[in-house]
Design an enzyme around this catalytic site. Structure first.
Site, PDB file in Angstrom:
ATOM      1  N   ASP A 157     -14.571   1.991   4.001  1.00 15.11           N
ATOM      2  CA  ASP A 157     -15.532   1.551   2.990  1.00 15.11           C
ATOM      3  C   ASP A 157     -16.802   0.997   3.641  1.00 15.11           C
ATOM      4  O   ASP A 157     -17.922   1.284   3.214  1.00 15.11           O
ATOM      5  CB  ASP A 157     -14.898   0.477   2.095  1.00 15.11           C
ATOM      6  CG  ASP A 157     -13.549   0.909   1.542  1.00 15.11           C
ATOM      7  OD1 ASP A 157     -13.260   2.117   1.592  1.00 15.11           O
ATOM      8  OD2 ASP A 157     -12.787   0.040   1.084  1.00 15.11           O
TER       9      ASP A 157
ATOM     10  N   ASP B 113      -7.098   5.662   7.169  1.00 12.88           N
ATOM     11  CA  ASP B 113      -8.060   5.050   8.106  1.00 12.88           C
ATOM     12  C   ASP B 113      -7.399   3.965   8.954  1.00 12.88           C
ATOM     13  O   ASP B 113      -7.598   3.895  10.166  1.00 12.88           O
ATOM     14  CB  ASP B 113      -9.325   4.528   7.394  1.00 12.88           C
ATOM     15  CG  ASP B 113      -9.069   3.537   6.264  1.00 12.88           C
ATOM     16  OD1 ASP B 113      -7.899   3.316   5.882  1.00 12.88           O
ATOM     17  OD2 ASP B 113     -10.064   2.953   5.763  1.00 12.88           O
TER      18      ASP B 113
HETATM   19  C1  GLA Z   1      -9.188   0.682   0.534  1.00  9.56           C
HETATM   20  C2  GLA Z   1      -9.408   0.228   1.962  1.00  9.56           C
HETATM   21  C3  GLA Z   1      -9.798   1.408   2.843  1.00  9.56           C
HETATM   22  C4  GLA Z   1      -8.790   2.535   2.712  1.00  9.56           C
HETATM   23  C5  GLA Z   1      -8.534   2.869   1.252  1.00  9.56           C
HETATM   24  C6  GLA Z   1      -7.428   3.853   1.046  1.00  9.56           C
HETATM   25  O1  GLA Z   1     -10.368   1.131  -0.032  1.00  9.56           O
HETATM   26  O2  GLA Z   1     -10.414  -0.744   2.018  1.00  9.56           O
HETATM   27  O3  GLA Z   1      -9.936   0.990   4.171  1.00  9.56           O
HETATM   28  O4  GLA Z   1      -7.609   2.206   3.387  1.00  9.56           O
HETATM   29  O5  GLA Z   1      -8.211   1.710   0.486  1.00  9.56           O
HETATM   30  O6  GLA Z   1      -7.764   5.073   1.600  1.00  9.56           O
END
Ligand code: GLA
Length: 455
Positions: free
Chosen positions: A177, A39
């Protein structure tokens, strides 16, 4: 909403603050089905919200104070004025995440006076488990702040505000997230695209069950530098690739920028990685001379506060993971698109998405190096117990796995993993129901009006 839970929270709130809550804000955690660590490189991800959430009971106060309490006695009370919110990044205090959401919305609204709030936080997402309990708290706090100030901000905007404001704790996360917490729909996984932010429902065929299993290794991404090191490696890889390909590399920030500028497929980008990057780690010296930067410029332009100590960077491996994983997300989505509807599960569909999940885990383990022994063991046990696909989910280095299990194999799968992983170490049997469960796509964040309970 679980009325017993609301009644319990209301009672606790009355005892703590001497009044009833005016409303509740709720934001769910998530499980990412595929698309790990892409992301923040600009690529799409495919998570779904889980039923476990953060619920905050709120009443405004006229003392311009934020008074925070948590139903879990492990988390201490905290108070601050609504002015000058300072987030102490030296330690991962639980309330920092609340403050991030509060501050993000406060800044966005540009209010001269933000209303004070008494808040009682109740969380059901296991902490430090890779199911996004911290981001859910940021999102829930943002939503509560908006509602307490009687303002309206769209869910998309809230997702973007909370993505930015969570970085106040020092972690350079992408937006997965926060976006899924606000934009989830009950019954669907979501394909989340960035710039512009978009969420598209992806339905899973009946007969496919996703099971979350904790490795029982806690992972708090704000407490270590692992996460930010990966973000930095991806940024540096993007610049080095862009320069080698004679693109306007100064403007390139993310790996996806390189692909967009080049107008080629992610598979072509994998070939470019082979051509332009080398597997041996890059030293600071090599990066500085390739990008014509001084050491100080490297620190300030491409590294973050907690990564300036890093001396060597694995650019080839990280870029290979990102382009490969971006491709697997598209393949997964395509497979879901072509999957059978209500008629039953197609074994070929399950096999193909299962393989994509397995390839994702191998890439996280070998190229991105964000797994750990316990996660790898757990994935193997899940596969042996009947899952067609299994992988770490979330940032990694601990936390949970997600497995795809054909519904008819679910009971045998649950028994197999329980015996093979949890019973093998009695410490893992603690709170087993919280750590090992089948899940269904849940709804995104919302505000609930307070309904007085019977007592
Ligand atoms: C964490 C980060 C997300 C993403 C994941 C890995 O959850 O907050 O933005 O990068 O790790 O995919």
């Amino acid at each position: 909403m679980d009325t017993e839970r609301l009644a319990r929270i209301e009672d606790h709130f009355k005892t703590k603050f001497g009044s009833t809550p005016q409303f509740y804000a709720r934001a769910p955690g998530r499980v990412n089905l595929i698309g790990e660590h892409v992301d923040y490189c600009g690529y799409s991800v495919l998570p779904m919200a889980i039923q476990q959430d953060i619920l905050i009971a709120v009443a405004s106060n006229n003392m311009s104070e934020i008074n925070l309490s948590n139903t879990n006695p492990r988390y201490c009370d905290f108070s601050n004025t609504v002015h000058d919110i300072a987030i102490d990044t030296t330690r991962p205090f639980w309330y920092n995440y609340f403050l991030c959401g509060f501050k993000g919305v406060q800044e966005h609204l540009g209010l001269s006076e933000t209303v004070g709030m008494n808040c009682l936080v109740d969380g059901t997402i296991p902490a430090n488990s890779g199911l996004s309990s911290s981001s859910a708290l940021v999102c829930c706090a943002g939503l509560a702040t908006m509602a307490a100030n009687q303002q309206t901000i769209s869910m998309k905007e809230l997702a973007e505000i909370c993505t930015r404001s969570e970085r106040y704790v020092g972690t350079q996360g992408g937006g997965m997230d926060q976006s899924i917490s606000f934009l989830a729909r009950k019954g669907s996984a979501m394909l989340i695209d960035f710039e512009p932010l978009r969420a598209t429902e992806v339905s899973m065929p009946p007969g496919a069950v996703f099971v979350i299993a904790s490795s029982c290794v806690e992972m708090n991404k704000a407490a270590t530098a692992h996460f930010n090191v990966r973000v930095a490696e991806c940024r540096i890889a993007a610049k080095i690739l862009a320069k080698a390909m004679s693109l306007r590399w100064q403007e390139v920030v993310k790996l996806k920028d390189v692909q967009d500028a080049q107008q080629v497929s992610t598979m072509d980008m994998l070939a470019m990685v082979e051509t332009y990057l080398h597997p041996e780690p890059y030293s600071r010296h090599e990066i500085c001379s390739a990008l014509e930067l001084s050491n100080t410029q490297l620190d300030s332009m491409l590294l973050s506060q907690n990564t300036t100590h890093v001396q060597s960077f694995k650019l080839y491996q990280r870029a290979k993971h990102v382009f490969g994983e971006a491709d697997r997300v598209s393949e997964f989505r395509l497979a879901c698109h072509g999957a059978p509807g209500q008629g039953g599960t197609d074994a070929a569909f399950l096999r193909s998405v299962g393989e994509l999940m397995n390839a994702s885990h191998s890439s996280c383990r070998d190229l991105y190096e964000c797994s750990c022994d316990e996660l790898d063991d757990l994935v193997n046990i899940c596969l042996k117990s009947g899952a067609v696909g299994s992988r770490l989910t979330g940032a990694g280095w601990g936390g949970c796995t997600v497995s795809l299990v054909p519904a008819e194999r679910l009971p045998a799968f649950m028994d197999g993993v329980r015996g093979g992983f949890y019973e093998a170490d009695p410490r893992r049997m603690h709170q087993l129901a919280e750590n090992f469960f089948a899940t269904e796509p849940a709804a995104g964040a919302s505000i609930l009006k307070h309904q007085p309970t019977a007592n």
